[in-house]
Design an enzyme around this catalytic site. Sequence first.
Site, PDB file in Angstrom:
ATOM      1  N   GLU A 144       0.801  -1.224   0.000  1.00 62.02           N
ATOM      2  CA  GLU A 144       0.000   0.000   0.000  1.00 62.02           C
ATOM      3  C   GLU A 144       0.835   1.276   0.000  1.00 62.02           C
ATOM      4  O   GLU A 144       0.851   2.020   0.988  1.00 62.02           O
ATOM      5  CB  GLU A 144      -0.976   0.001   1.182  1.00 62.02           C
ATOM      6  N   GLU A 316      -6.792  -7.529  -0.850  1.00 54.69           N
ATOM      7  CA  GLU A 316      -7.352  -7.591   0.504  1.00 54.69           C
ATOM      8  C   GLU A 316      -8.834  -7.226   0.429  1.00 54.69           C
ATOM      9  O   GLU A 316      -9.173  -6.095   0.074  1.00 54.69           O
ATOM     10  CB  GLU A 316      -6.642  -6.599   1.434  1.00 54.69           C
TER      11      GLU A 316
HETATM   12  C1  GAL Z   1      -4.670  -2.481   4.813  1.00 57.44           C
HETATM   13  C2  GAL Z   1      -3.288  -3.049   5.013  1.00 57.44           C
HETATM   14  C3  GAL Z   1      -3.307  -4.297   5.882  1.00 57.44           C
HETATM   15  C4  GAL Z   1      -4.186  -4.085   7.079  1.00 57.44           C
HETATM   16  C5  GAL Z   1      -5.563  -3.723   6.609  1.00 57.44           C
HETATM   17  C6  GAL Z   1      -6.566  -3.547   7.728  1.00 57.44           C
HETATM   18  O1  GAL Z   1      -4.614  -1.113   4.578  1.00 57.44           O
HETATM   19  O2  GAL Z   1      -2.671  -3.359   3.797  1.00 57.44           O
HETATM   20  O3  GAL Z   1      -1.994  -4.595   6.285  1.00 57.44           O
HETATM   21  O4  GAL Z   1      -3.648  -3.078   7.873  1.00 57.44           O
HETATM   22  O5  GAL Z   1      -5.500  -2.513   5.905  1.00 57.44           O
HETATM   23  O6  GAL Z   1      -7.823  -3.184   7.224  1.00 57.44           O
END
Ligand code: GAL
Length: 634
Positions: A144, A316
């Site tokens: 990110e 994610e």
């Molecule tokens: C994203 C990140 C993850 C985790 C997640 C939580 O921004 O890549 O590592 O922190 O959010 O929602």
Amino acid sequence: MKPELGVCYYPEHWPQDTWARDAERMIETGLKWVRIGEFAWSRLEQVEGVLTWDWLDQAVEVLGAAGLEVVMGTPTATPPRWVLDKYPDMLAVDAQGQPRKFGSRRHYCFSHLGYRAEAARMAKAMAERYGRNPHVTAWQIDNEYGCHETTMSFSPNALHGFRDWLAQKYQSPQALNTAWGNIFWSMEYDSFDAVDLPNLTVTEANPSHWLDFRRFTSDQVVAFNRAQVAAMRPHTDAPLIHNYMGRVLDFDHFAVGDDLEIASWDSYPMGFLEQVLLEEDEAWKAQYANQGDPDFQGFHHDLYRAVGKGRWWIMEQQPGPVNWAPYNPIPQDGMVKLWSMEAVAHGAEVVSYFRWRQAPFAQEQLHAGLLRPDSVNAQGQIEARAVYEELQVLGEIEHPDADVAIVFDYESQWAWDIQPQGQGFDYFRLVFEQYRALRKLGLNVDILPATTTDFGSRKLVVIPGLMAWNDGLRGAIERFGGQVIVGPRSGLKTPDMQIPPSLGPDVAGAKTVRFASLRPNVRLALRNGGHVIRWYEEIEAGHVVETTRDGLNILCQEGHVSYLAAWLDQDAYLRIFETLCGAAGVATENLPEGLRKRSTKDQALYFNYSNAPVVHRDMELASGSYLWVATSDS
Ligand code: GAL
């Protein structure tokens, strides 16, 4: 293409004797991919130069033996403490001149060449180790970019890099002075070493100064990523990926994407609704509190499909409540499935959930996983399994180009951020609201970068808020057989961010002579319905087709090109886009509140984001449910 599912896993968080059972349960859930490694640097290299691979070798082996494909992350978003001791000046510095601290993550400045080399060294070491491992079939570089507002850094390293960048761009201080207009307020420089960063000036710094700094900043992200790509390429043929974010706009994602095979992004619909969709009112947020905004995900799916040149993943996917928004409600049952299927409908190759098991320790204890901290299946796991089953029924999915495209340009975001000329003028917002209207008309929308030189088979192209023209895009418009609608605030600057001699926009016979930004409660009624909000331009024009009731020229046309001289509300956008679709031969379908549609080659998928059931044509969809209908016999 047959979409697959995955999950983010942290073997370093769990005893080694649990890995095999975890892997088995991932397979039982229907998962194919597992991303690991992206925060594990302190366990891989506790002491500089002493690399400890055995545990990660073992994890890859266990996951691979179970039948999973591994996405290996380079851990460069979380350099361990010794790296900071080695480079005490590697921290990003905020606009107030304060360095950020160690103790969370992303504590590095993109311009720090020592850290950049350190990151590339680590990426190379990992690629040497796993680049040809049969179980490691994709890579994620860093994590990110842009998260936690660390892209723009006002550090001494950034200053040094910026001066160098300017010297390369302009070759002489005189050329820079001319491009920026530094005669204004006696800001002329006689050496590149005299130029400072644009923060902490007494009143606003020169907008051209800021714009070049934003471009430089973006280039640092590209260069940081490229250093890892270059270090890894010789050692692996597996695709290189980065996981981008929602509404992070401070670097040019298209430019980073040019160095990678696949784009991916991290989709947290409910966190976004609460924290990122700043302009929506309380009633809207309450209405969508347990579902997320109906267009925010779709917009980013379409954006990152463009960044990945057709190849994109969800790296994610929100699996349940998150921990980081001002309010973190529980998703309505069915939403994890809906979000996943919506991504699939927009062309995702993989939907990967964050994370496998909820962690009982550290910053994200209250962030759901597919499993609870006690390893019992959480709601997310149940829905992921249901998605897997649905994907088996859907089978191969093809995604032809959309009839409608909208141009999205990061430089324009920076330009209007620097010079909004009114608090309500936000480029992302402008594009997003036009996108929303197109989606309410049941349309598939492709997003195109401003570097596009050919619109292909599209029939309607929308170009809101484009700071400056380039010859390639102008050529594409001229050669295009469909309809184009440009504006508002498009083509009104030179690339140096000055007003062009013609005044712009140089399309549709329009000339913009004055600008007006409006208070939030001011709405100017259009003669044919809907309102002007936030912004309008006074234009001189030949063929005017829309005016306000008070006689302001709002839309003019010349041939297949229209210029829209105002920011409109949804009613007005819907009406004008519907008319243009009619002229372009694109069929529209007015969708009820909260319902969205995405068509693939053979199916139409409908998603009900609203908190109530909707009836549309002969379909009834419960809140938070989706439905797909075959549109061809194949
Ligand atoms: C994203 C990140 C993850 C985790 C997640 C939580 O921004 O890549 O590592 O922190 O959010 O929602």
